[in-house]
Design an enzyme around this catalytic site. Sequence first.
Site, mmCIF file in Angstrom:
data_model
loop_
_atom_site.group_PDB
_atom_site.id
_atom_site.type_symbol
_atom_site.label_atom_id
_atom_site.label_comp_id
_atom_site.label_asym_id
_atom_site.label_seq_id
_atom_site.Cartn_x
_atom_site.Cartn_y
_atom_site.Cartn_z
ATOM 1 N N GLU A 62 48.974 52.679 26.557
ATOM 2 C CA GLU A 62 48.250 53.451 25.546
ATOM 3 C C GLU A 62 49.287 54.202 24.724
ATOM 4 O O GLU A 62 50.207 54.799 25.285
ATOM 5 C CB GLU A 62 47.306 54.436 26.228
ATOM 6 C CG GLU A 62 46.627 55.417 25.313
ATOM 7 C CD GLU A 62 45.757 56.417 26.070
ATOM 8 O OE1 GLU A 62 45.678 57.575 25.617
ATOM 9 O OE2 GLU A 62 45.174 56.061 27.115
ATOM 10 N N GLU A 67 47.007 63.643 19.284
ATOM 11 C CA GLU A 67 45.986 64.311 20.087
ATOM 12 C C GLU A 67 46.153 65.806 19.818
ATOM 13 O O GLU A 67 47.276 66.313 19.832
ATOM 14 C CB GLU A 67 46.166 64.049 21.583
ATOM 15 C CG GLU A 67 45.840 62.641 21.999
ATOM 16 C CD GLU A 67 45.947 62.462 23.497
ATOM 17 O OE1 GLU A 67 44.900 62.375 24.168
ATOM 18 O OE2 GLU A 67 47.100 62.426 23.998
#
Length: 183
Positions: A62, A67
């Site tokens: 990933e 974020e």
Amino acid sequence: DTLRIRADEKSVAGFDYTSGLISTRESFIFQNGYMELRARVPKGKGLWPAFWLLQPGPWPPEIDVLEVLGDKTDQVHMSLHYQDEQGQASHDMGTYQGADFSKDLHTFAAQWKPTEIIWYIDGVERYRLQENIPQVPMYLLINLAVGGTWPGYPDRSTPFPSYFDVDYVRVYQSESERGLGEG
């Protein structure tokens, strides 16, 4: 026009909140290139906007281009999740402390090469990794999660509805990169 992913305090199917996710899993899978998102993140405890990549197969790998935790909107987390030499899930993360990214639109990008990943915020390099780089095709996701172990859960101060506003998403690949990942 702006894409707005809306999070709301609304009970549906046993959940206390609703929100959204956009995925290119069924329409666009690629390996290596430059990906960029121009967006404004929402501010509020328990809000967790993200721009990231997954492979269609098992996790990891990933790549998290962006974020942000809604109660710390001046920090951007950039990370890579991978399988270590012992077969365990592991990750490397960089955090950039900057402006309040909930006030205006900003660009968040990553250049994914076979030997490294370089993360950029507003056109300036902010993090770089040269180990455990994924060698598999991946797809893009943009979402606004609500709650969870890392961001915590909304509290009375969290505004609802809240919006993750996306101006654009772009992916660029060189001719040689375009041939990778096609099967």
